[in-house]
Design a protein around this motif. Sequence first.
Motif, PDB file in Angstrom:
ATOM      1  N   ASP A 145      -3.408  -4.531 -10.348  1.00 16.94           N
ATOM      2  CA  ASP A 145      -4.019  -3.942 -11.293  1.00 16.94           C
ATOM      3  C   ASP A 145      -5.238  -2.860 -11.058  1.00 16.94           C
ATOM      4  O   ASP A 145      -5.838  -1.750 -11.362  1.00 16.94           O
ATOM      5  CB  ASP A 145      -4.087  -4.945 -12.767  1.00 16.94           C
ATOM      6  N   THR A 146      -5.969  -3.244  -9.842  1.00 18.41           N
ATOM      7  CA  THR A 146      -7.047  -2.259  -8.962  1.00 18.41           C
ATOM      8  C   THR A 146      -6.577  -2.137  -8.058  1.00 18.41           C
ATOM      9  O   THR A 146      -5.758  -2.946  -7.399  1.00 18.41           O
ATOM     10  CB  THR A 146      -7.949  -3.265  -9.849  1.00 18.41           C
ATOM     11  N   ILE A 147      -7.359  -0.964  -7.062  1.00 23.17           N
ATOM     12  CA  ILE A 147      -7.169  -0.915  -5.980  1.00 23.17           C
ATOM     13  C   ILE A 147      -8.258  -2.215  -5.227  1.00 23.17           C
ATOM     14  O   ILE A 147      -9.142  -2.127  -5.468  1.00 23.17           O
ATOM     15  CB  ILE A 147      -8.137   0.562  -5.587  1.00 23.17           C
ATOM     16  N   ARG A 148      -7.194  -2.698  -4.016  1.00 24.49           N
ATOM     17  CA  ARG A 148      -8.322  -3.619  -3.342  1.00 24.49           C
ATOM     18  C   ARG A 148      -8.055  -4.185  -1.755  1.00 24.49           C
ATOM     19  O   ARG A 148      -6.470  -3.854  -1.531  1.00 24.49           O
ATOM     20  CB  ARG A 148      -7.538  -4.874  -3.955  1.00 24.49           C
ATOM     21  N   GLY A 149      -9.171  -3.887  -1.034  1.00 21.80           N
ATOM     22  CA  GLY A 149      -8.321  -4.243  -0.196  1.00 21.80           C
ATOM     23  C   GLY A 149      -9.338  -2.819   1.138  1.00 21.80           C
ATOM     24  O   GLY A 149      -9.299  -1.949   0.932  1.00 21.80           O
ATOM     25  N   GLU A 150      -9.543  -2.882   2.204  1.00 22.04           N
ATOM     26  CA  GLU A 150      -9.878  -1.590   2.864  1.00 22.04           C
ATOM     27  C   GLU A 150      -8.916  -1.481   4.346  1.00 22.04           C
ATOM     28  O   GLU A 150      -9.073  -0.537   4.837  1.00 22.04           O
ATOM     29  CB  GLU A 150     -11.280  -2.315   3.754  1.00 22.04           C
ATOM     30  N   LYS A 151      -8.041  -2.477   4.344  1.00 21.32           N
ATOM     31  CA  LYS A 151      -6.911  -2.189   5.867  1.00 21.32           C
ATOM     32  C   LYS A 151      -5.525  -1.506   5.663  1.00 21.32           C
ATOM     33  O   LYS A 151      -6.086  -1.514   4.177  1.00 21.32           O
ATOM     34  CB  LYS A 151      -6.869  -3.483   6.548  1.00 21.32           C
ATOM     35  N   GLY A 152      -4.900  -0.747   6.366  1.00 19.68           N
ATOM     36  CA  GLY A 152      -3.854  -0.253   5.740  1.00 19.68           C
ATOM     37  C   GLY A 152      -4.434   1.049   5.124  1.00 19.68           C
ATOM     38  O   GLY A 152      -4.897   1.292   5.590  1.00 19.68           O
ATOM     39  N   PHE A 153      -2.846   1.897   4.606  1.00 19.64           N
ATOM     40  CA  PHE A 153      -3.066   3.002   4.078  1.00 19.64           C
ATOM     41  C   PHE A 153      -2.241   3.283   3.542  1.00 19.64           C
ATOM     42  O   PHE A 153      -1.884   2.582   2.550  1.00 19.64           O
ATOM     43  CB  PHE A 153      -2.896   4.106   5.411  1.00 19.64           C
ATOM     44  N   GLY A 154      -2.351   4.955   2.715  1.00 19.05           N
ATOM     45  CA  GLY A 154      -1.477   4.996   2.112  1.00 19.05           C
ATOM     46  C   GLY A 154      -1.267   4.131   0.790  1.00 19.05           C
ATOM     47  O   GLY A 154      -2.513   3.803   0.329  1.00 19.05           O
ATOM     48  N   PHE A 155      -0.556   3.822  -0.008  1.00 19.72           N
ATOM     49  CA  PHE A 155      -0.462   3.241  -1.457  1.00 19.72           C
ATOM     50  C   PHE A 155      -0.787   1.503  -0.463  1.00 19.72           C
ATOM     51  O   PHE A 155      -0.433   1.433  -1.658  1.00 19.72           O
ATOM     52  CB  PHE A 155       0.848   3.687  -1.683  1.00 19.72           C
ATOM     53  N   ASP A 156      -0.845   0.990   0.362  1.00 20.63           N
ATOM     54  CA  ASP A 156      -1.252  -0.645   0.608  1.00 20.63           C
ATOM     55  C   ASP A 156      -2.143  -1.104  -0.548  1.00 20.63           C
ATOM     56  O   ASP A 156      -2.366  -2.505  -0.207  1.00 20.63           O
ATOM     57  CB  ASP A 156      -1.364  -0.523   1.929  1.00 20.63           C
TER      58      ASP A 156
END
Length: 196
Positions: A145-156
């Motif tokens: 439902d929301t944007i979560r996390g600082e790692k990864g990339f793209g739509f992660d």
Amino acid sequence: MKNGERTISSALKNSILLVTSNENKYKEIAEIAKDYKVELEWLKIPKLEIQADTLEEVVRYSAIVIFQLVKRPLIVEDSGLFIKSLNDFPGPYTNYVRRKLGLEGILKLLEGKNDRSAYFKTSLCYIDEARQLLFNGTVNGRISDTIRGEKGFGFDPIFIPEGESRTFAEMSTEEKNRYSHRSKAFKAFLEYYTNQ
């Protein structure tokens, strides 16, 4: 140069080139390659992305064109996010949609929709003098439902794999590789490559 990056002229003769301009993709895949003792070199150039209806068409075309230039065994990989309630959009247009709409745009498109199921798919093409081979990997999940996390990339930051409560962007690379579509496709290739 850093993290295994090579130019065409300085590439080693007995390794496989990974064609991508995305350092995060290289790091993810290089981590897996270590377990199989396969030498992977980063050829830091963008893949040639044709407009096509499948990821397989995109990677096959790009691999053939780049192989004609470098004449070395290489891998081209492309991934797509397929959202069920959006008729599998953005699919093979994922990178373009991420640049134009971003994470917020996808969340907006899903407002009011109860079905948030989605899957990530990776298609990988390996090519050398004798072969053109395709390998696929898929991971099912849902859009958060929301944007979560600082790692990864793209739509992660908005993708939660099945069996998890965290997004890919809330996981370490090692944790993500346990689920990842890219990891599944690359491991399928490595199993083939190391057992021939």
